[in-house]
Design an enzyme around this catalytic site. Structure first.
Site, PDB file in Angstrom:
ATOM      1  N   LEU A  96       0.067   7.774  -9.070  1.00 59.02           N
ATOM      2  CA  LEU A  96      -0.176   6.154  -9.861  1.00 59.02           C
ATOM      3  C   LEU A  96       0.308   5.502  -9.481  1.00 59.02           C
ATOM      4  O   LEU A  96       0.791   4.983  -8.569  1.00 59.02           O
ATOM      5  CB  LEU A  96       0.410   6.374 -11.042  1.00 59.02           C
ATOM      6  CG  LEU A  96       1.700   6.097 -11.797  1.00 59.02           C
ATOM      7  CD1 LEU A  96       2.140   5.138 -11.021  1.00 59.02           C
ATOM      8  CD2 LEU A  96       2.479   6.740 -12.727  1.00 59.02           C
ATOM      9  N   HIS A  97      -0.573   4.363  -9.177  1.00 61.55           N
ATOM     10  CA  HIS A  97      -0.244   3.160  -8.563  1.00 61.55           C
ATOM     11  C   HIS A  97      -0.854   2.087  -9.861  1.00 61.55           C
ATOM     12  O   HIS A  97      -2.156   2.794 -10.328  1.00 61.55           O
ATOM     13  CB  HIS A  97      -1.356   3.137  -7.212  1.00 61.55           C
ATOM     14  CG  HIS A  97      -2.687   3.409  -7.552  1.00 61.55           C
ATOM     15  ND1 HIS A  97      -3.173   4.623  -6.970  1.00 61.55           N
ATOM     16  CD2 HIS A  97      -3.542   2.962  -7.244  1.00 61.55           C
ATOM     17  CE1 HIS A  97      -4.682   4.758  -6.947  1.00 61.55           C
ATOM     18  NE2 HIS A  97      -4.762   3.829  -7.343  1.00 61.55           N
TER      19      HIS A  97
END
Length: 170
Positions: free
Chosen positions: A120-121
């Site tokens: 995730l980011h």
């Protein structure tokens, strides 16, 4: 007739494509050269990096060092730092580029548009009034007014300055 030149784009077109299980987010912090990796700021559990293929000029990402796909998989301390660095990334862009607004968010899962769904980011995208014109709509082309190297230098200097006066809260 006017011409649009995007010389940097050939690097993307000709670059070998990563294996489906490759994860540049895990390897970028290990390069040992933050400028080459475009890492603007390092925190304890996350880092801020310029998006190499941005939606808009100055597009930043906040990325955990450890590979994690879901927000629930982060510890409370990691979630706290993630939010603190999202706010800090916004401050960097506000001070360095003076945008009129921001798009901030996550693409969680391949169906949601995540290019690297296993890591995730957060996206922090500066926006300016009138920055969407016919190019992305008709020409499927983004016009970026500054090179990634010049943008890195600009935003990294702002990050250093902001950190010297008031480090990001965690």
């Amino acid at each position: 007739m006017q011409h649009l030149h995007a010389y940097w784009r050939m690097e993307y077109i000709e670059a070998p494509k990563d294996a489906p299980d490759a994860n540049p987010f895990a390897s970028l912090p290990q390069l040992g050269d933050d400028r080459a990796a475009l890492i603007v700021h390092r925190g304890t559990a996350h880092y801020i990096v310029l998006n190499r293929f941005p939606y808009n000029a100055g597009h930043l990402l906040v990325v955990p060092y450890r590979e994690v796909a879901e927000l629930e998989a982060l510890t409370c301390a990691e979630r706290d730092e993630l939010m603190a660095l999202i706010v800090f990334a916004k401050r960097i862009l506000q001070a360095g580029l003076k945008p009129d607004g921001f798009n901030i968010g996550f693409n969680l899962g391949a169906a949601a548009g995540a290019g690297i769904p296993k890591h995730l980011h957060a996206h922090i995208v500066p926006r300016w009034s009138g920055d969407t014109n016919f190019m992305p709509v008709v020409g499927q082309t983004r016009v970026l007014p500054q090179s990634l190297a010049a943008m890195y230098d600009r935003l990294q200097a702002v990050a250093r300055e902001l950190t010297a006066h008031q480090p990001p809260a965690a």
